[in-house]
Design a protein around this motif. Structure first.
Motif, PDB file in Angstrom:
ATOM      1  N   VAL A  61     -22.443  21.740 -32.055  1.00 39.27           N
ATOM      2  CA  VAL A  61     -23.803  21.174 -31.953  1.00 39.27           C
ATOM      3  C   VAL A  61     -24.633  21.969 -30.953  1.00 39.27           C
ATOM      4  N   ILE A  62     -24.011  22.345 -29.838  1.00 34.29           N
ATOM      5  CA  ILE A  62     -24.725  23.142 -28.848  1.00 34.29           C
ATOM      6  C   ILE A  62     -25.137  24.492 -29.457  1.00 34.29           C
ATOM      7  N   GLU A  96     -35.988  26.258 -20.478  1.00 37.35           N
ATOM      8  CA  GLU A  96     -34.721  26.866 -20.883  1.00 37.35           C
ATOM      9  C   GLU A  96     -34.396  27.993 -19.907  1.00 37.35           C
ATOM     10  N   GLU A  97     -33.208  27.950 -19.321  1.00 36.48           N
ATOM     11  CA  GLU A  97     -32.780  29.047 -18.453  1.00 36.48           C
ATOM     12  C   GLU A  97     -31.770  29.866 -19.221  1.00 36.48           C
ATOM     13  N   THR A 157     -18.703  19.347 -30.145  1.00 36.92           N
ATOM     14  CA  THR A 157     -19.753  19.492 -29.128  1.00 36.92           C
ATOM     15  C   THR A 157     -20.241  20.934 -29.058  1.00 36.92           C
ATOM     16  N   ASN A 168     -28.176  23.866 -31.698  1.00 34.31           N
ATOM     17  CA  ASN A 168     -29.398  23.615 -30.928  1.00 34.31           C
ATOM     18  C   ASN A 168     -29.868  24.857 -30.180  1.00 34.31           C
ATOM     19  N   MET A 183     -23.942  15.697 -37.197  1.00 39.56           N
ATOM     20  CA  MET A 183     -23.176  15.717 -35.944  1.00 39.56           C
ATOM     21  C   MET A 183     -24.125  15.844 -34.753  1.00 39.56           C
ATOM     22  N   ALA A 184     -25.156  16.670 -34.951  1.00 41.33           N
ATOM     23  CA  ALA A 184     -26.129  16.884 -33.861  1.00 41.33           C
ATOM     24  C   ALA A 184     -26.904  15.614 -33.539  1.00 41.33           C
ATOM     25  N   ASP A 185     -27.016  14.729 -34.528  1.00 43.49           N
ATOM     26  CA  ASP A 185     -27.702  13.454 -34.290  1.00 43.49           C
ATOM     27  C   ASP A 185     -26.789  12.433 -33.618  1.00 43.49           C
ATOM     28  N   GLY A 186     -25.537  12.818 -33.385  1.00 39.29           N
ATOM     29  CA  GLY A 186     -24.607  11.936 -32.704  1.00 39.29           C
ATOM     30  C   GLY A 186     -23.807  11.039 -33.639  1.00 39.29           C
TER      31      GLY A 186
END
Lengths: 100, 230
Positions: free
Chosen positions: B217-218, B103-104, B214, B221, B177-180
């Motif tokens: 979800v980002i 992770e940056e 999107t 995560n 939603m995060a699962d697509g």
């Protein structure tokens, strides 16, 4: 043995296992006994690990493709999009394996 | 038993009289091999131990009688995120930790600092950069990007609070939603109508102050790396 020589040895080992990694990634993605969320996690974990390893071992294109796959999953991309990323990454891994 | 450890850093030779145990905790073999190679290039006589899981690391730390340095990947099979650090810090507060992460993220660096970590190095750095970061860490220095001071820690707290304000139903929809999953699939899986799903999605976007699915979800995560969400 110098650090550079050690790194070269690790790079060669990584390349020799790259084809196997490609196969495992594709198998994880195609495993219909698992839910979409489980498959996402399996593939994302593999991509995440590849980001660091490919960067450190100086395979920048592979690192970039791995990062893109990871981001696609993190962004909730649809299955077709993830599959495209998985296929592309697997091809790159196989190409590395073929030159080892 | 005490040994003399020779540390070759910045062309200087520093003799240190103490038993140095260096634990490299990383579940990806090639990355661990590379880090171990860097460590052994810096301190030839140290006791360098490689582990794949937090559990193995905890057992080793229990058995070691002297000080240890831990070079740690945050994403292990049995632990991930900041919890990996806190579980070590709780049991072994004196152990120095250098985090290597794919992770940056400057906010991650900020959080790690607040948990007493001695350094953070993105895995995307080159071998010489990683080697130098490890050398500085083993010299007792802290290894952080100076730009971290510009990060607003309050921003992270506000974002976490927004995420925690979601109801259980809204969180279930966000995770789907995060699962697509699309709205129709979410409705089917959660046993609710598609109209209700759309209502929840709208509420989630509003509460998180993001423009689309999107971004939502980002946000989920990203923030899950920093703390207990729900």
């Amino acid at each position: 043995m110098s650090l550079q020589e050690k790194m070269q040895g690790i790079r060669q080992k990584f390349c020799s296992r790259a084809g196997e990694e490609a196969q495992m990634m594709e198998q994880d993605w195609a495993d219909e006994t698992k839910t979409r969320a489980e498959r996402n996690k399996l593939v994302r974990d593999r991509a995440h690990a590849l980001v660091g390893t490919a960067s450190l071992l100086e395979f920048p294109e592979l690192a970039q493709s791995s990062r893109e796959l990871e981001k696609a999953i993190d962004g909730g991309a649809e299955a077709e999009v993830v599959e495209t990323h998985v296929s592309g990454l697997a091809s790159q891994l196989r190409a590395l394996g073929s030159i080892s | 038993m005490y040994v003399t450890v020779t540390c070759l850093c910045n062309s200087a030779v520093v003799a240190l009289n103490y038993m140095m145990n260096i634990l490299v905790v990383e579940d990806h073999q090639f990355f661990r091999d590379a880090v171990e190679a860097c460590v052994k290039d810096i301190v030839q006589d140290a006791n360098v131990l490689g582990f794949q899981t937090l559990r193995e690391t905890q057992i080793a730390l229990t058995q070691l009688k002297s000080n240890a340095h831990v070079i740690l990947d945050l994403g292990l099979k049995d632990s991930s995120g900041i919890g990996t650090v806190t579980q070590i810090r709780e049991g072994w507060p004196d152990v120095r930790i250098l985090v290597l992460s794919a992770e940056e993220d400057l906010q991650l660096q900020h959080i790690l600092q607040s948990h007493g970590v001695a350094g953070y190095v993105p895995k995307t750095k080159s071998v010489p950069e990683v080697r130098e970061a490890i050398a500085a860490f083993l010299r007792g220095e802290t290894v952080f990007d100076p730009i971290v001071g510009l990060v607003d820690g309050d921003d992270l707290e506000k974002r976490l609070a927004r995420l925690r304000s979601l109801t259980d139903a809204q969180m279930r929809v966000l995770r789907a939603m995060a699962d697509g999953s699309l709205n129709k699939q979410i409705a089917h899986d959660l046993g609710i109508s598609e109209v209700t799903v759309k209502f929840h999605v709208k509420s989630v976007l509003s509460k998180l102050e993001v423009a689309n699915r999107t971004q939502a979800v980002i946000e989920l995560n990203t923030l899950e790396k920093y703390g207990q969400v729900k």
